[in-house]
Scaffold this motif. Structure first.
Motif, PDB file in Angstrom:
ATOM      1  N   PHE A  17       8.292   3.810   6.576  1.00 23.05           N
ATOM      2  CA  PHE A  17       6.925   4.302   6.483  1.00 23.05           C
ATOM      3  C   PHE A  17       6.680   4.811   5.070  1.00 23.05           C
ATOM      4  O   PHE A  17       7.310   5.777   4.641  1.00 23.05           O
ATOM      5  CB  PHE A  17       6.689   5.443   7.489  1.00 23.05           C
ATOM      6  CG  PHE A  17       6.798   5.001   8.921  1.00 23.05           C
ATOM      7  CD1 PHE A  17       5.690   4.479   9.577  1.00 23.05           C
ATOM      8  CD2 PHE A  17       7.998   5.110   9.612  1.00 23.05           C
ATOM      9  CE1 PHE A  17       5.782   4.076  10.907  1.00 23.05           C
ATOM     10  CE2 PHE A  17       8.098   4.703  10.929  1.00 23.05           C
ATOM     11  CZ  PHE A  17       6.992   4.186  11.579  1.00 23.05           C
ATOM     12  N   GLY A  18       5.807   4.152   4.340  1.00 23.55           N
ATOM     13  CA  GLY A  18       5.439   4.603   3.004  1.00 23.55           C
ATOM     14  C   GLY A  18       6.108   3.814   1.898  1.00 23.55           C
ATOM     15  O   GLY A  18       7.211   3.296   2.038  1.00 23.55           O
ATOM     16  N   TRP A  19       5.375   3.727   0.782  1.00 23.96           N
ATOM     17  CA  TRP A  19       5.836   2.942  -0.354  1.00 23.96           C
ATOM     18  C   TRP A  19       7.159   3.445  -0.918  1.00 23.96           C
ATOM     19  O   TRP A  19       8.033   2.648  -1.253  1.00 23.96           O
ATOM     20  CB  TRP A  19       4.764   2.944  -1.462  1.00 23.96           C
ATOM     21  CG  TRP A  19       5.098   1.990  -2.567  1.00 23.96           C
ATOM     22  CD1 TRP A  19       4.765   0.683  -2.634  1.00 23.96           C
ATOM     23  CD2 TRP A  19       5.864   2.271  -3.741  1.00 23.96           C
ATOM     24  NE1 TRP A  19       5.264   0.112  -3.784  1.00 23.96           N
ATOM     25  CE2 TRP A  19       5.950   1.086  -4.481  1.00 23.96           C
ATOM     26  CE3 TRP A  19       6.492   3.410  -4.233  1.00 23.96           C
ATOM     27  CZ2 TRP A  19       6.626   0.989  -5.689  1.00 23.96           C
ATOM     28  CZ3 TRP A  19       7.169   3.327  -5.445  1.00 23.96           C
ATOM     29  CH2 TRP A  19       7.238   2.122  -6.158  1.00 23.96           C
ATOM     30  N   THR A  46       0.832  -1.205   0.000  1.00 20.14           N
ATOM     31  CA  THR A  46       0.000   0.000   0.000  1.00 20.14           C
ATOM     32  C   THR A  46       0.867   1.255   0.000  1.00 20.14           C
ATOM     33  O   THR A  46       2.060   1.199   0.316  1.00 20.14           O
ATOM     34  CB  THR A  46      -0.913   0.034   1.238  1.00 20.14           C
ATOM     35  OG1 THR A  46      -0.109   0.063   2.418  1.00 20.14           O
ATOM     36  CG2 THR A  46      -1.869  -1.148   1.267  1.00 20.14           C
ATOM     37  N   ALA A  47       0.266   2.380  -0.329  1.00 15.82           N
ATOM     38  CA  ALA A  47       0.985   3.656  -0.317  1.00 15.82           C
ATOM     39  C   ALA A  47       1.500   3.984   1.077  1.00 15.82           C
ATOM     40  O   ALA A  47       2.569   4.575   1.235  1.00 15.82           O
ATOM     41  CB  ALA A  47       0.085   4.785  -0.824  1.00 15.82           C
ATOM     42  N   ASP A  48       0.740   3.571   2.104  1.00 17.05           N
ATOM     43  CA  ASP A  48       1.114   3.894   3.483  1.00 17.05           C
ATOM     44  C   ASP A  48       1.669   2.688   4.243  1.00 17.05           C
ATOM     45  O   ASP A  48       1.557   2.600   5.464  1.00 17.05           O
ATOM     46  CB  ASP A  48      -0.075   4.490   4.235  1.00 17.05           C
ATOM     47  CG  ASP A  48      -1.269   3.546   4.289  1.00 17.05           C
ATOM     48  OD1 ASP A  48      -1.271   2.509   3.583  1.00 17.05           O
ATOM     49  OD2 ASP A  48      -2.214   3.843   5.045  1.00 17.05           O
ATOM     50  N   SER A  84      -0.207  -4.205   3.903  1.00 18.55           N
ATOM     51  CA  SER A  84      -0.346  -2.953   4.641  1.00 18.55           C
ATOM     52  C   SER A  84       0.670  -2.786   5.765  1.00 18.55           C
ATOM     53  O   SER A  84       1.111  -1.675   6.043  1.00 18.55           O
ATOM     54  CB  SER A  84      -1.767  -2.878   5.218  1.00 18.55           C
ATOM     55  OG  SER A  84      -1.918  -1.761   6.043  1.00 18.55           O
TER      56      SER A  84
END
Length: 139
Positions: free
Chosen positions: A58-60, A44-46, A128
């Motif tokens: 933290f984060g893609w 996921t993006a987050d 996620s």
């Protein structure tokens, strides 16, 4: 005494488990091909990703930069795969995957164990949250 709830027994159809198994097969293929874009395709993006050494991303973008460097600079001669031990579904749109990841480099063997959380959005499963832990291998 209070009855404790069972949160990991939600029944879902076997198609969801099969789709998640396919994601892990694709991860193994992407690692073998040293393809970070393919490896990170289902994050996921987050995403919150904890690596074996305890580093948390933290984060893609952060995890993709890490995997791009690791797969192009440190993966040569590494053979690894995922052995899913259990997939649970606390809710229909959340899966928790417990797995073992053997790693073989020449004569050296080690392993990781992981607990990953996947979420289902618009019919697709996405990774996620990730927790990886290195374990000693005695053989």
């Amino acid at each position: 005494m209070t009855d404790r709830p069972d949160t990991q027994g939600f029944q879902t159809n076997n198609d969801d488990a099969r789709l998640i198994e396919e994601i892990f097969a694709d991860l193994g293929s992407a690692f073998a091909e040293h393809d970070a874009a393919k490896f990170d395709e289902r994050f996921t993006a987050d995403i919150v990703f904890t690596a074996v050494n305890g580093t948390r991303f933290f984060g893609w973008e952060k995890i993709h930069a890490y995997h791009s460097e690791r797969l192009t600079g440190h993966a040569e001669g590494v053979n690894t795969w995922y052995e899913i031990e259990r997939i649970t579904f606390p809710t229909p749109d959340v899966a928790v995957v417990f797995f073992r990841q053997p790693i073989v480099v020449s004569e050296h063997k080690r392993a990781n164990v992981g607990t990953w959380v996947l979420v289902k959005r618009e019919g697709q499963w996405w990774i996620s949250a990730v927790q990886n832990t290195g374990v000693a291998v005695t053989e």
